[in-house]
Scaffold this motif. Structure first.
Motif, PDB file in Angstrom:
ATOM      1  N   MET A   1      63.280  13.686  43.045  1.00 57.97           N
ATOM      2  CA  MET A   1      64.404  14.011  42.169  1.00 57.97           C
ATOM      3  C   MET A   1      64.711  15.506  42.193  1.00 57.97           C
ATOM      4  SD  MET A   1      64.070  11.499  38.834  1.00 57.97           S
ATOM      5  CE  MET A   1      62.305  11.665  38.590  1.00 57.97           C
ATOM      6  N   ASN A   2      63.676  16.343  42.274  1.00 59.61           N
ATOM      7  CA  ASN A   2      63.911  17.783  42.401  1.00 59.61           C
ATOM      8  C   ASN A   2      64.620  18.116  43.702  1.00 59.61           C
ATOM      9  OD1 ASN A   2      62.888  18.508  39.952  1.00 59.61           O
ATOM     10  ND2 ASN A   2      60.936  19.254  40.702  1.00 59.61           N
ATOM     11  N   ALA A   3      64.248  17.402  44.786  1.00 58.99           N
ATOM     12  CA  ALA A   3      64.917  17.637  46.069  1.00 58.99           C
ATOM     13  C   ALA A   3      66.391  17.261  45.996  1.00 58.99           C
ATOM     14  CB  ALA A   3      64.214  16.841  47.167  1.00 58.99           C
ATOM     15  N   VAL A   4      66.697  16.131  45.323  1.00 60.88           N
ATOM     16  CA  VAL A   4      68.096  15.728  45.153  1.00 60.88           C
ATOM     17  C   VAL A   4      68.865  16.784  44.365  1.00 60.88           C
ATOM     18  CG1 VAL A   4      69.608  14.026  44.056  1.00 60.88           C
ATOM     19  CG2 VAL A   4      67.638  13.266  45.371  1.00 60.88           C
ATOM     20  N   ASP A   5      68.276  17.274  43.265  1.00 67.92           N
ATOM     21  CA  ASP A   5      68.935  18.306  42.462  1.00 67.92           C
ATOM     22  C   ASP A   5      69.141  19.590  43.258  1.00 67.92           C
ATOM     23  OD1 ASP A   5      69.197  16.733  40.229  1.00 67.92           O
ATOM     24  OD2 ASP A   5      67.321  17.404  39.309  1.00 67.92           O
ATOM     25  N   LEU A   6      68.149  19.963  44.064  1.00 70.62           N
ATOM     26  CA  LEU A   6      68.239  21.197  44.835  1.00 70.62           C
ATOM     27  C   LEU A   6      69.384  21.129  45.841  1.00 70.62           C
ATOM     28  CD1 LEU A   6      67.117  23.957  45.661  1.00 70.62           C
ATOM     29  CD2 LEU A   6      65.570  22.765  47.228  1.00 70.62           C
ATOM     30  N   PHE A   7      69.438  20.041  46.622  1.00 76.01           N
ATOM     31  CA  PHE A   7      70.502  19.913  47.610  1.00 76.01           C
ATOM     32  C   PHE A   7      71.878  19.850  46.941  1.00 76.01           C
ATOM     33  CE2 PHE A   7      67.022  18.023  50.311  1.00 76.01           C
ATOM     34  CZ  PHE A   7      66.964  19.108  51.177  1.00 76.01           C
ATOM     35  N   ALA A   8      71.952  19.160  45.791  1.00 73.39           N
ATOM     36  CA  ALA A   8      73.232  19.078  45.077  1.00 73.39           C
ATOM     37  C   ALA A   8      73.660  20.452  44.562  1.00 73.39           C
ATOM     38  CB  ALA A   8      73.125  18.084  43.924  1.00 73.39           C
ATOM     39  N   ASP A   9      72.719  21.217  44.003  1.00 71.26           N
ATOM     40  CA  ASP A   9      73.051  22.553  43.495  1.00 71.26           C
ATOM     41  C   ASP A   9      73.489  23.484  44.621  1.00 71.26           C
ATOM     42  OD1 ASP A   9      72.492  21.764  40.934  1.00 71.26           O
ATOM     43  OD2 ASP A   9      70.442  22.539  40.943  1.00 71.26           O
ATOM     44  N   ILE A  10      72.804  23.403  45.750  1.00 74.21           N
ATOM     45  CA  ILE A  10      73.180  24.258  46.889  1.00 74.21           C
ATOM     46  C   ILE A  10      74.576  23.906  47.384  1.00 74.21           C
ATOM     47  CG2 ILE A  10      72.615  24.818  49.285  1.00 74.21           C
ATOM     48  CD1 ILE A  10      69.674  24.510  48.562  1.00 74.21           C
ATOM     49  N   TYR A  11      74.871  22.609  47.459  1.00 76.78           N
ATOM     50  CA  TYR A  11      76.190  22.184  47.932  1.00 76.78           C
ATOM     51  C   TYR A  11      77.289  22.633  46.969  1.00 76.78           C
ATOM     52  CZ  TYR A  11      79.845  19.153  49.807  1.00 76.78           C
ATOM     53  OH  TYR A  11      81.005  18.688  50.347  1.00 76.78           O
ATOM     54  N   VAL A  12      77.039  22.452  45.662  1.00 71.42           N
ATOM     55  CA  VAL A  12      78.050  22.836  44.671  1.00 71.42           C
ATOM     56  C   VAL A  12      78.243  24.348  44.653  1.00 71.42           C
ATOM     57  CG1 VAL A  12      78.558  22.887  42.192  1.00 71.42           C
ATOM     58  CG2 VAL A  12      77.707  20.789  43.250  1.00 71.42           C
ATOM     59  N   SER A  13      77.158  25.114  44.853  1.00 71.17           N
ATOM     60  CA  SER A  13      77.275  26.573  44.824  1.00 71.17           C
ATOM     61  C   SER A  13      78.129  27.113  45.966  1.00 71.17           C
ATOM     62  CB  SER A  13      75.882  27.208  44.881  1.00 71.17           C
ATOM     63  OG  SER A  13      75.255  26.931  46.121  1.00 71.17           O
ATOM     64  N   ARG A  14      78.273  26.343  47.037  1.00 66.37           N
ATOM     65  CA  ARG A  14      79.093  26.792  48.174  1.00 66.37           C
ATOM     66  C   ARG A  14      80.563  26.430  48.028  1.00 66.37           C
ATOM     67  NH1 ARG A  14      75.093  25.160  53.251  1.00 66.37           N
ATOM     68  NH2 ARG A  14      73.425  26.643  52.743  1.00 66.37           N
ATOM     69  N   ILE A  15      80.909  25.674  46.991  1.00 65.05           N
ATOM     70  CA  ILE A  15      82.307  25.299  46.769  1.00 65.05           C
ATOM     71  C   ILE A  15      83.007  26.453  46.067  1.00 65.05           C
ATOM     72  CG2 ILE A  15      83.853  23.683  45.627  1.00 65.05           C
ATOM     73  CD1 ILE A  15      81.727  21.558  45.917  1.00 65.05           C
ATOM     74  N   ARG A  16      84.143  26.832  46.595  1.00 67.62           N
ATOM     75  CA  ARG A  16      84.909  27.932  46.029  1.00 67.62           C
ATOM     76  C   ARG A  16      86.083  27.378  45.226  1.00 67.62           C
ATOM     77  NH1 ARG A  16      80.935  29.936  46.893  1.00 67.62           N
ATOM     78  NH2 ARG A  16      80.379  31.642  48.300  1.00 67.62           N
TER      79      ARG A  16
ATOM     80  N   ILE B   1      78.283  12.612  40.463  1.00 67.30           N
ATOM     81  CA  ILE B   1      78.085  11.178  40.255  1.00 67.30           C
ATOM     82  C   ILE B   1      76.977  10.657  41.162  1.00 67.30           C
ATOM     83  CG2 ILE B   1      79.171   8.915  40.452  1.00 67.30           C
ATOM     84  CD1 ILE B   1      81.777  10.139  39.619  1.00 67.30           C
ATOM     85  N   LEU B   2      76.999  11.045  42.438  1.00 66.32           N
ATOM     86  CA  LEU B   2      75.963  10.583  43.362  1.00 66.32           C
ATOM     87  C   LEU B   2      74.585  11.118  42.957  1.00 66.32           C
ATOM     88  CD1 LEU B   2      77.832  10.885  46.779  1.00 66.32           C
ATOM     89  CD2 LEU B   2      77.317   8.811  45.478  1.00 66.32           C
ATOM     90  N   ARG B   3      74.532  12.346  42.453  1.00 64.65           N
ATOM     91  CA  ARG B   3      73.245  12.882  41.989  1.00 64.65           C
ATOM     92  C   ARG B   3      72.714  12.062  40.810  1.00 64.65           C
ATOM     93  NH1 ARG B   3      72.374  19.092  40.545  1.00 64.65           N
ATOM     94  NH2 ARG B   3      74.493  18.885  39.741  1.00 64.65           N
ATOM     95  N   THR B   4      73.584  11.726  39.865  1.00 61.63           N
ATOM     96  CA  THR B   4      73.150  10.920  38.722  1.00 61.63           C
ATOM     97  C   THR B   4      72.677   9.542  39.171  1.00 61.63           C
ATOM     98  OG1 THR B   4      74.735  12.079  37.306  1.00 61.63           O
ATOM     99  CG2 THR B   4      73.856  10.005  36.494  1.00 61.63           C
ATOM    100  N   ALA B   5      73.422   8.933  40.101  1.00 62.19           N
ATOM    101  CA  ALA B   5      73.023   7.610  40.585  1.00 62.19           C
ATOM    102  C   ALA B   5      71.694   7.671  41.331  1.00 62.19           C
ATOM    103  CB  ALA B   5      74.121   7.049  41.501  1.00 62.19           C
TER     104      ALA B   5
END
Length: 363
Positions: free
Chosen positions: A114-129, A148-152
């Motif tokens: 679950m931490n790995a899922v959160d980490l990848f999601a945070d990194i992806y969102v941080s790159r969105i401008r 939504i995919l992170r929650t699921a």
């Protein structure tokens, strides 16, 4: 002679303490000591790694922060597992601790996933401008999908982790198999209770893929206009224009019709209805509308027009069309135009305002 006597007394005292303390106390002290040593070592190592990772940017720092808890838990489990075979514990107690360690290992692995899922999601969102414009549909689309995919994924991993942890014990496994295999009333109640949760979870995945709504979309649901504030695992929070919050199940946006004013773009057309007299100068009204919207920064410069749409009750219905970049700005623009046009008509053409006529004929 006195030195030998003291040594003999110390040996005798140690032998007495060794035989007086129960084995389970000694074993517990050994396991606790191993856990404390492993935790202290982990804190020191992770602290050093975190300080070094901070030099390589936010991604490395986030990775170190996410890994601290699972790594320390794994080191403590490894230390306790190494000491357990040599600890003087009763057989039943050692067997129980062993099963507890196995179940804890499964939970730690699930925590790591679950931490790995959160980490990848945070990194992806941080790159969105996000642009400074409200019409940033692509950015909101990606953020909505990731959330939504992170929650699921977290929900799925949590269920799988708990199930695997319970499967480590034969007694719990047999109980679980007998419970889920039964076709009695309990199984029916559990199935009916889980149906809304599963339907909303599947609806969330479908919303993430098809995108009928996104974060900060302007929507009209059950006659209420607002913005999508949060999309959870089972419900959506809508921030209504007067700052109330409407909670709607996810499945509603799959099964029921609703209005999404920013699905394809945020810009909208708005109308202002005027009811005036027959002698109104429509051409002058068109010129004045152009003048009013041109001087208003809320207008996006695309649409401005006047149409005669109806003749209700001895009056003329004028529809004033205008456009703006989003729903909130459009509402303010409509209010400004309505006020300006009424003020102008009352000052320049007072006879054009709507009136009632009464004709008296002498008999």
């Amino acid at each position: 002679m006195e030195t030998l006597s003291l040594i003999d007394h110390a040996r005798a005292l140690g032998s007495w303490i060794y035989h007086a303390i129960p084995d389970w106390v000694t074993g517990t002290v050994l396991l606790t000591g191993a856990a404390l040593v492993a935790a202290s070592l982990c804190n020191w190592v992770i602290g050093a790694l975190s300080r070094r990772a901070a030099r390589y940017g936010d991604v490395a720092a986030k990775l170190a922060a996410r890994c601290k808890g699972p790594i320390c838990a794994l080191l403590v489990l490894a230390a306790v597992s190494a000491v357990l075979p040599v600890a003087p514990l009763p057989g039943s107690f050692a067997y129980l601790i062993g099963h507890g360690l196995a179940a804890t290992l499964v939970l730690v692995l699930g925590w790591s996933a679950m931490n790995a899922v959160d980490l990848f999601a945070d990194i992806y969102v941080s790159r969105i401008r996000f642009e400074d414009d409200s019409n940033n549909l692509q950015a909101r689309k990606h953020v909505t999908q990731i959330n939504i995919l992170r929650t699921a994924m977290r929900t799925l991993l949590l269920v799988m982790t708990i199930a695997l942890a319970l499967m480590t014990s034969s007694s719990v496994r047999q109980y679980g198999v007998s419970l889920f295999a039964s076709a009695g009333a309990a199984g029916l109640i559990v199935g009916l209770a889980a149906r809304p949760l599963l339907s909303n979870l599947l609806a969330g995945i479908q919303i993430a893929l098809t995108q009928p709504i996104r974060l900060e979309d302007s929507v009209v649901v059950q006659g209420e206009w607002g913005w999508i504030e949060r999309i959870g695992s089972t419900y959506v929070v809508i921030r209504i224009w007067d700052l109330r919050r409407m909670i709607v199940p996810l499945s509603y946006f799959i099964e029921q019709p609703f209005q999404n004013w920013t699905h394809s773009s945020a810009d909208l057309l708005g109308t202002v209805m005027l009811y005036v007299d027959y002698n109104v100068p429509v051409a002058k009204v068109r010129e004045k509308l152009r003048e009013v919207v041109a001087g208003n920064p809320k207008w996006d410069g695309k649409v401005a027009g006047v149409q005669v749409t109806d003749l209700p009750n001895a009056s003329v219905e004028l529809r004033l069309l205008m456009s703006a970049r989003n729903a909130g700005v459009l509402w303010d623009l409509r209010c400004d135009v309505r006020e300006a046009m009424i003020t102008w008509l009352a000052r320049e053409y007072p006879d054009s305002l709507s009136r009632r006529r009464l004709e008296m004929v002498a008999s």
